[in-house]
Design a protein around this motif. Structure first.
Motif, PDB file in Angstrom:
ATOM      1  N   UNK A 125       0.794  -1.230   0.000  1.00 31.03           N
ATOM      2  CA  UNK A 125       0.000   0.000   0.000  1.00 31.03           C
ATOM      3  C   UNK A 125       0.829   1.284   0.000  1.00 31.03           C
ATOM      4  N   UNK A 126       2.077   1.230   0.435  1.00 37.10           N
ATOM      5  CA  UNK A 126       2.946   2.408   0.406  1.00 37.10           C
ATOM      6  C   UNK A 126       3.927   2.365  -0.771  1.00 37.10           C
ATOM      7  N   UNK A 127       3.650   1.479  -1.705  1.00 39.71           N
ATOM      8  CA  UNK A 127       4.506   1.364  -2.873  1.00 39.71           C
ATOM      9  C   UNK A 127       5.629   0.363  -2.681  1.00 39.71           C
ATOM     10  N   UNK A 128       6.233  -0.018  -3.796  1.00 37.61           N
ATOM     11  CA  UNK A 128       7.360  -0.949  -3.807  1.00 37.61           C
ATOM     12  C   UNK A 128       8.608  -0.225  -4.287  1.00 37.61           C
ATOM     13  N   UNK A 129       9.709  -0.435  -3.605  1.00 35.32           N
ATOM     14  CA  UNK A 129      10.982   0.138  -4.022  1.00 35.32           C
ATOM     15  C   UNK A 129      11.799  -0.890  -4.784  1.00 35.32           C
ATOM     16  N   UNK A 130      12.276  -0.511  -5.960  1.00 33.28           N
ATOM     17  CA  UNK A 130      13.153  -1.376  -6.755  1.00 33.28           C
ATOM     18  C   UNK A 130      14.547  -0.765  -6.731  1.00 33.28           C
ATOM     19  N   UNK A 131      15.508  -1.532  -6.266  1.00 32.25           N
ATOM     20  CA  UNK A 131      16.887  -1.046  -6.149  1.00 32.25           C
ATOM     21  C   UNK A 131      17.795  -1.995  -6.925  1.00 32.25           C
ATOM     22  N   UNK A 132      18.695  -1.419  -7.706  1.00 29.53           N
ATOM     23  CA  UNK A 132      19.579  -2.189  -8.579  1.00 29.53           C
ATOM     24  C   UNK A 132      21.017  -2.044  -8.117  1.00 29.53           C
ATOM     25  N   UNK A 133      21.662  -3.172  -7.857  1.00 33.85           N
ATOM     26  CA  UNK A 133      23.061  -3.129  -7.454  1.00 33.85           C
ATOM     27  C   UNK A 133      23.951  -2.589  -8.581  1.00 33.85           C
ATOM     28  N   UNK A 134      23.611  -2.909  -9.826  1.00 34.97           N
ATOM     29  CA  UNK A 134      24.457  -2.527 -10.955  1.00 34.97           C
ATOM     30  C   UNK A 134      24.709  -1.026 -11.027  1.00 34.97           C
ATOM     31  N   UNK A 135      23.696  -0.227 -10.714  1.00 38.85           N
ATOM     32  CA  UNK A 135      23.839   1.226 -10.846  1.00 38.85           C
ATOM     33  C   UNK A 135      24.369   1.897  -9.588  1.00 38.85           C
ATOM     34  N   UNK A 136      24.568   1.127  -8.524  1.00 35.45           N
ATOM     35  CA  UNK A 136      25.047   1.693  -7.267  1.00 35.45           C
ATOM     36  C   UNK A 136      26.391   1.114  -6.827  1.00 35.45           C
ATOM     37  N   UNK A 180       6.523  -0.290   1.216  1.00 38.42           N
ATOM     38  CA  UNK A 180       5.977  -1.479   1.865  1.00 38.42           C
ATOM     39  C   UNK A 180       6.708  -2.750   1.462  1.00 38.42           C
ATOM     40  N   UNK A 181       7.430  -2.688   0.352  1.00 35.52           N
ATOM     41  CA  UNK A 181       8.095  -3.885  -0.173  1.00 35.52           C
ATOM     42  C   UNK A 181       9.327  -3.448  -0.950  1.00 35.52           C
ATOM     43  N   UNK A 182      10.324  -4.340  -1.005  1.00 35.52           N
ATOM     44  CA  UNK A 182      11.520  -4.076  -1.796  1.00 35.52           C
ATOM     45  C   UNK A 182      11.736  -5.194  -2.808  1.00 35.52           C
ATOM     46  N   UNK A 183      12.132  -4.809  -4.013  1.00 33.88           N
ATOM     47  CA  UNK A 183      12.592  -5.743  -5.042  1.00 33.88           C
ATOM     48  C   UNK A 183      14.015  -5.328  -5.377  1.00 33.88           C
ATOM     49  N   UNK A 184      14.956  -6.244  -5.203  1.00 29.50           N
ATOM     50  CA  UNK A 184      16.368  -5.916  -5.364  1.00 29.50           C
ATOM     51  C   UNK A 184      16.985  -6.734  -6.496  1.00 29.50           C
ATOM     52  N   UNK A 185      17.616  -6.070  -7.453  1.00 25.22           N
ATOM     53  CA  UNK A 185      18.363  -6.750  -8.503  1.00 25.22           C
ATOM     54  C   UNK A 185      19.831  -6.748  -8.154  1.00 25.22           C
ATOM     55  N   UNK A 186      20.471  -7.928  -8.156  1.00 26.81           N
ATOM     56  CA  UNK A 186      21.833  -7.984  -7.620  1.00 26.81           C
ATOM     57  C   UNK A 186      22.877  -8.474  -8.620  1.00 26.81           C
ATOM     58  N   UNK A 187      22.629  -8.374  -9.920  1.00 31.48           N
ATOM     59  CA  UNK A 187      23.655  -8.746 -10.881  1.00 31.48           C
ATOM     60  C   UNK A 187      24.648  -7.621 -11.128  1.00 31.48           C
ATOM     61  N   UNK A 188      25.731  -7.947 -11.834  1.00 30.61           N
ATOM     62  CA  UNK A 188      26.739  -6.984 -12.299  1.00 30.61           C
ATOM     63  C   UNK A 188      27.550  -6.356 -11.169  1.00 30.61           C
ATOM     64  N   UNK A 189      27.829  -7.102 -10.132  1.00 31.33           N
ATOM     65  CA  UNK A 189      28.580  -6.579  -8.992  1.00 31.33           C
ATOM     66  C   UNK A 189      30.048  -6.342  -9.335  1.00 31.33           C
ATOM     67  N   UNK A 190      30.639  -5.357  -8.662  1.00 39.29           N
ATOM     68  CA  UNK A 190      32.061  -5.047  -8.838  1.00 39.29           C
ATOM     69  C   UNK A 190      32.938  -5.731  -7.806  1.00 39.29           C
TER      70      UNK A 190
END
Length: 364
Positions: free
Chosen positions: A85-96, A129-139
């Protein structure tokens, strides 16, 4: 013909959306071409969600990159749903904390995942309310310690002092205190991993992915032993599939309570890939480098299996096709390196060579 183009990004060269558009531009104008840019948790995952979800909003954030300097990045806020209900956050390891941020200047001992953790913290601060995390392309091969510390964990040496960043600090880990970790959001944390490798062993984070991040052959065993000691320090299994993803960041996220899922199927569901493929005469998939690892959760393997299940032939286009790659499942293949003459030429003008690849793949 109805042709579905479902490419991953060509890492460091062209995005998934850009690659699909370039390939489509070279296709026969008489064919119906449907674009479904793909991702598997690595580079381009944020873009795939941004294109597919109406109302998605990029949220700027400044983080510490794998080189130790500030990086202007963003996470993605998806609109509220009944589940979130408070939205989902999508965070990408590749860009950070991704390897492309190093621009070829690899830091096998010092790069870490601090920036990824800082972006996750920013999404939590927003109240998702929720997180979706992409974890490819790590340094890095830091076992996700940088991320954990950004979320409140304490990781120390035997004398109680904080360990250094990256694999350099990993080898000194004596104590891991997770009591200060920030709580998971109410809807939980889903992790999109692009590989199924365990944390340690011959298929582990150090052995398989360490060399890509600059780890010398004589250092692999040392880092593998450090990852095993780190797992022992927290009393967690080191052989769980997916925990070796992103230099062990998959493992660290399970310590937080996140769920690891194969990335490609989740993105495919989001972009409606199955329904698009069901009505197609041909599917074209691909990525920057198709090699022996591509069968372990990468986009081409997933798209190829989906097309095969639906009885649709599939073709492959890649920046390069390695000698150890099994291409027997594909009706046709095209290598941009072969078309351009050299890898450097193909990487300099990927759109041009993708247009040429279309001409070589399209049935006439």
């Amino acid at each position: 013909m109805r042709v579905v183009i479902a490419l991953d990004s060509f890492k460091g060269s062209i995005s998934a959306a850009g690659a699909a558009e370039a390939l489509a531009a070279g296709w026969d104008a008489g064919d119906e071409v449907v674009l479904r840019p793909m991702a598997d948790g690595g580079e381009g995952t944020l873009d795939a969600f941004a294109v597919a979800v109406p109302g998605a909003t990029r949220m700027p954030v400044t983080v510490t990159g794998p080189h130790g300097r500030a990086v202007e990045a963003s996470w993605l806020l998806l609109p509220p749903t009944a589940e979130a209900p408070q939205g989902t956050g999508v965070v990408e390891l590749a860009s950070t904390s991704g390897i492309e941020l190093l621009a070829g200047d690899l830091r096998p001992w010092d790069a870490d995942t601090t920036g990824f953790g800082q972006a996750i913290a920013a999404a939590l601060d927003h109240g998702v309310s929720k997180l979706v995390l992409g974890i490819g392309s790590s340094a890095s091969t830091d076992g996700g310690i940088g991320m954990l510390r950004a979320l409140g964990a304490r990781v120390t040496r035997s004398d109680g002092s904080p360990v250094a960043a990256g694999a350099r600090g990993l080898v000194d880990v004596a104590h891991v205190d997770l009591s200060g970790l920030r709580p998971l959001p109410a809807g939980g944390v889903v992790v999109l991993a692009d590989v199924t490798n365990p944390l340690v062993g011959p298929r582990g984070a150090a052995a398989v992915f360490g060399p890509q991040k600059g780890l010398a052959p004589h250092s692999i065993h040392r880092v593998d032993r450090a990852l095993a000691a780190y797992a022992a320090a927290v009393g967690a299994a080191a052989d769980v599939p997916g925990t070796g993803a992103a230099g062990g960041t998959g493992f660290a996220l399970t310590l937080w309570g996140a769920r690891l899922l194969p990335g490609a199927p989740e993105v495919a569901a989001l972009v409606g890939l199955s329904s698009a493929v069901a009505g197609a005469d041909l599917v074209v998939t691909g990525e920057g480098s198709f090699d022996g690892q591509s069968a372990a959760g990468k986009v081409p393997a997933f798209v190829g299996a989906l097309a095969a299940d639906l009885g649709v032939p599939v073709a492959l286009v890649a920046g390069r096709i390695a000698p150890d790659a099994d291409v027997s499942a594909f009706a046709a293949t095209a290598s941009l390196t072969n078309l351009a003459g050299t890898a450097e030429a193909s990487q300099a003008e990927p759109a041009r060579w993708l247009r040429d690849a279309a001409a070589s793949l399209a049935p006439r």
